[in-house]
Design a protein around this motif. Sequence first.
Motif, mmCIF file in Angstrom:
data_model
loop_
_atom_site.group_PDB
_atom_site.id
_atom_site.type_symbol
_atom_site.label_atom_id
_atom_site.label_comp_id
_atom_site.label_asym_id
_atom_site.label_seq_id
_atom_site.Cartn_x
_atom_site.Cartn_y
_atom_site.Cartn_z
ATOM 1 N N ASP B 133 0.826 -1.209 0.000
ATOM 2 C CA ASP B 133 0.000 0.000 0.000
ATOM 3 C C ASP B 133 0.863 1.263 0.000
ATOM 4 O O ASP B 133 0.375 2.344 -0.330
ATOM 5 N N LEU B 134 2.130 1.104 0.406
ATOM 6 C CA LEU B 134 3.012 2.282 0.421
ATOM 7 C C LEU B 134 3.144 2.906 -0.971
ATOM 8 O O LEU B 134 3.050 4.124 -1.108
ATOM 9 N N PRO B 135 3.352 2.096 -2.023
ATOM 10 C CA PRO B 135 3.499 2.721 -3.360
ATOM 11 C C PRO B 135 2.228 3.408 -3.852
ATOM 12 O O PRO B 135 2.298 4.175 -4.816
ATOM 13 N N LEU B 136 1.070 3.154 -3.218
ATOM 14 C CA LEU B 136 -0.158 3.831 -3.658
ATOM 15 C C LEU B 136 -0.106 5.325 -3.359
ATOM 16 O O LEU B 136 -0.773 6.124 -4.027
ATOM 17 N N GLN B 137 0.682 5.681 -2.323
ATOM 18 C CA GLN B 137 0.757 7.088 -1.946
ATOM 19 C C GLN B 137 1.342 7.890 -3.114
ATOM 20 O O GLN B 137 2.350 7.511 -3.695
ATOM 21 N N GLY B 138 0.698 8.970 -3.417
ATOM 22 C CA GLY B 138 1.205 9.825 -4.486
ATOM 23 C C GLY B 138 0.659 9.456 -5.847
ATOM 24 O O GLY B 138 0.920 10.148 -6.831
ATOM 25 N N GLN B 139 -0.077 8.353 -5.945
ATOM 26 C CA GLN B 139 -0.691 8.000 -7.227
ATOM 27 C C GLN B 139 -2.131 8.508 -7.257
ATOM 28 O O GLN B 139 -2.788 8.571 -6.221
ATOM 29 N N THR B 140 -2.617 8.823 -8.455
ATOM 30 C CA THR B 140 -4.041 9.149 -8.578
ATOM 31 C C THR B 140 -4.789 7.850 -8.873
ATOM 32 O O THR B 140 -4.190 6.847 -9.290
ATOM 33 N N PHE B 141 -6.109 7.904 -8.666
ATOM 34 C CA PHE B 141 -6.920 6.713 -8.924
ATOM 35 C C PHE B 141 -6.836 6.321 -10.400
ATOM 36 O O PHE B 141 -6.757 5.130 -10.733
ATOM 37 N N ALA B 142 -6.822 7.314 -11.272
ATOM 38 C CA ALA B 142 -6.776 7.015 -12.713
ATOM 39 C C ALA B 142 -5.461 6.315 -13.071
ATOM 40 O O ALA B 142 -5.453 5.312 -13.808
ATOM 41 N N ASP B 143 -4.339 6.828 -12.522
ATOM 42 C CA ASP B 143 -3.032 6.208 -12.810
ATOM 43 C C ASP B 143 -2.994 4.774 -12.288
ATOM 44 O O ASP B 143 -2.528 3.849 -12.962
ATOM 45 N N TRP B 144 -3.466 4.617 -11.045
ATOM 46 C CA TRP B 144 -3.423 3.280 -10.432
ATOM 47 C C TRP B 144 -4.299 2.305 -11.215
ATOM 48 O O TRP B 144 -3.904 1.168 -11.480
ATOM 49 N N SER B 145 -5.505 2.769 -11.611
ATOM 50 C CA SER B 145 -6.419 1.893 -12.354
ATOM 51 C C SER B 145 -5.790 1.465 -13.675
ATOM 52 O O SER B 145 -5.826 0.274 -14.034
ATOM 53 N N LEU B 205 0.098 -7.133 -5.673
ATOM 54 C CA LEU B 205 -1.358 -7.137 -5.611
ATOM 55 C C LEU B 205 -1.805 -5.987 -4.717
ATOM 56 O O LEU B 205 -1.496 -5.967 -3.524
ATOM 57 N N GLN B 206 -2.520 -5.045 -5.304
ATOM 58 C CA GLN B 206 -2.944 -3.862 -4.559
ATOM 59 C C GLN B 206 -4.450 -3.695 -4.688
ATOM 60 O O GLN B 206 -5.028 -4.081 -5.717
ATOM 61 N N PRO B 207 -5.086 -3.104 -3.696
ATOM 62 C CA PRO B 207 -4.578 -2.638 -2.408
ATOM 63 C C PRO B 207 -4.343 -3.814 -1.445
ATOM 64 O O PRO B 207 -5.112 -4.766 -1.454
ATOM 65 N N GLY B 208 -3.313 -3.693 -0.626
ATOM 66 C CA GLY B 208 -2.931 -4.791 0.252
ATOM 67 C C GLY B 208 -3.972 -5.129 1.300
ATOM 68 O O GLY B 208 -4.140 -6.298 1.660
ATOM 69 N N ARG B 209 -4.699 -4.095 1.788
ATOM 70 C CA ARG B 209 -5.674 -4.362 2.838
ATOM 71 C C ARG B 209 -6.895 -5.127 2.311
ATOM 72 O O ARG B 209 -7.708 -5.585 3.103
ATOM 73 N N PHE B 210 -7.038 -5.244 0.996
ATOM 74 C CA PHE B 210 -8.116 -6.081 0.464
ATOM 75 C C PHE B 210 -7.809 -7.553 0.759
ATOM 76 O O PHE B 210 -8.710 -8.355 0.944
#
Lengths: 286, 458
Positions: B133-145, B205-210
């Motif tokens: 989940d750390l690499p999710l920081q700083g990403q937008t939802f569109a980029d991550w998707s 596999l992201q998000p990790g908390r899933f």
Amino acid sequence: MSDSRIRPRIEFEEAPAPRLDFDPLPVGVAPTGSVMPESGTVSTILTGIAVLVLGMALLQTLNFVIAQFDRSFVLGCVTLVVGVVGFGLIGSGVRRELRGLLGLRVVDRLREQLADPMQARQAALEWLATLPEGPLLAEAVRGANDPQTIPALLRAGPLKALRERSEALGRAAALQIFAITAAVPSPALDGVLVGWRGARLVRQVAELHGLRPGLFGTLSLLRRTAMAAGAATATNLAVDTVTRSLLSNSIVGHLAGDVAGAGVAARRMVVLARAAATACSPLDPA
Amino acid sequence: MLPAGLQLGRRTVRIGVTGLARSGKTTLLTSIAANLIAHGAGLPALPALTARLGARQMRVALAQNGVAAMPRFDHLAHLAALANDPPRWPSRTGAASLLSLDLEIDRTGLAAALPPRQIRLELLDYPGEWLLDLPLQGQTFADWSAATLERLGRNPAAALARDFLDFVRSLPDDGAVDESLIRHGVARYVALLKALRDEMGLALLQPGRFLMPAPGAVPDWMQFFPLPGASRLAAMMAERFEAYCQAVRDDLVSPAFGRVDRLVVLADILSALHAGPAAFADMAGALGLVAEALRQRRSTVDFPQWLSDWVPDWVPGWIAGLTAALTGISRTAFVATKCDHVAQRQRGNLARLVSSLTGADGRTASFAVAAVRCTEDIAWTLDGRTISAVRGRVLGSERPLRSYPGEVPDHAPDKAFWQYPFLSLPTFEPARVPLNGRGGVSHIGIDNLLVFLLEDLL
């Protein structure tokens, strides 16, 4: 260009082999508690003297019994009975001493086993079997899932009860000492009384824990008590007083200086009871 | 107020141990605890630590957990499983836990006369899934998707992800916000993540908390899945994604999971080599992302925002670095586990391979370790040539197995490497545990890892 690499491979060997063992105990490292000091020179000499005295006395007695039978059958029988009773009592005393010393070894063994998660349950059940209220807790020990729970159960149950009873014995001894030392005018006699009562207190606490130390057992127990008190750091002097009163040749001279007053001596009895309980217990109180 | 790590006379140091799936986190924690306690008892369990301490003594005792909310890591139960005859490997743990040890280290030099240094060492079993989940920081939802859907469309995930991708494509561009539709999509996405982890052995596999939800009820902001476009549904998902990232940031400073001073990241590199180029690329990507996220976090998250606002621009950058060092993760170790499955000659390559995947700086190091050793090195003649291999008993069998799974590259493998498959790792039986664990556990490299993590305290 041909590839010169060797193909990866996995193969079972034909013959069975024992489980890998990388760490046999390093030379000189023994499990905790199993270090046995060698007998000292003095002990060896004293044992030799005891064997000589007892052995020679036995031989002399046998010769004497045979000579008495030569003189008269009745005299021979009476001498034989006297000899058997006398040496029987000596043997019984030696046996009790050995049992007392062995009891202290059992405490060491239980202490080692209770510290080992694999053996803690069996050791706890063994110890509980020697205590009057032990069977009440045995089921809880059998049902404990976590090895760490077992020492906690013992501390909360029998160990707590034993400590309370030991302290009650210490308080009773303290009252006696307070009364005696207040009444006796001689500081030297105070010291002797403190030494005697302290040794008796240590034996009482040991018996409370299922031990029955004889003379040598008591001396060994006093040494252990001194070590237990040393670990507690606050009780050195109290135990030292009693230990020296029994072990030193100049008992009176030392004690006269140490025992400053009835109040101090009485307080030391309570501390001594706690230290003796720690020395006799297979678990630390913490 | 004093920093949390400084309590009266005793410093608390928290080491987070985390790792990608099936990397041997539980075994490593058990080995560290058992060997530290054995070292404290005077047994030669950690030679490198002994050498570092010289003539000084280090006493170690299990600390009481007190009123800690975190469950205690049950190292004794895991040790008992290893010491049994026949032995068992510790079972997989599903929840975070904590083990505290009290260390007393004699001082050196002029300070030797002072009382020993007292350290409370907290070993935090940090869920590996959360690390991603750390690499999710700083990403937008569109980029991550976009990145996630692109990854799912490629091998090796494509076969399993086909149904979910079809579902995403079937959603209309101007789709209304329908909660039942969202929940259906989330359920399919979570099921896909679990299948990719359990069946394909994938790690990124992201998000990790899933995959590893925090304790308690699942909040609404965890109801999202990767979705391209700018529909109202995507906008709602983006809001929830932001709330999720904020929750991750909150966790990083929470008393339970925050305040990690040093971090150990485990990875089963050898199994990834066996799984093939796609699985290896997945693991390499996950490790690289985590390493980069940790580097960024060091320089931003730990630096207090109010101080950052107050410090003028002309203040040298090293002050910011120093502040980060005082408040954030000061040392990170990337560790390739199960290194005893290859011969000693190849373990150096394994450590270098991890280093090449994660990058290196002054506060990061790479190691190849075996938390519990289960093989011995042998010389094996194959095809007329003698090679270094390993030998050990497989769990449940009395016959020993010789294994030469292949060469370990010292950098990301190229096409030529994949010509010969890297063989799977047998489940070897752990070596005998002396004194039922009181004598420590035979290992490779745990002592060097501890020296790196605790170097400034020794």
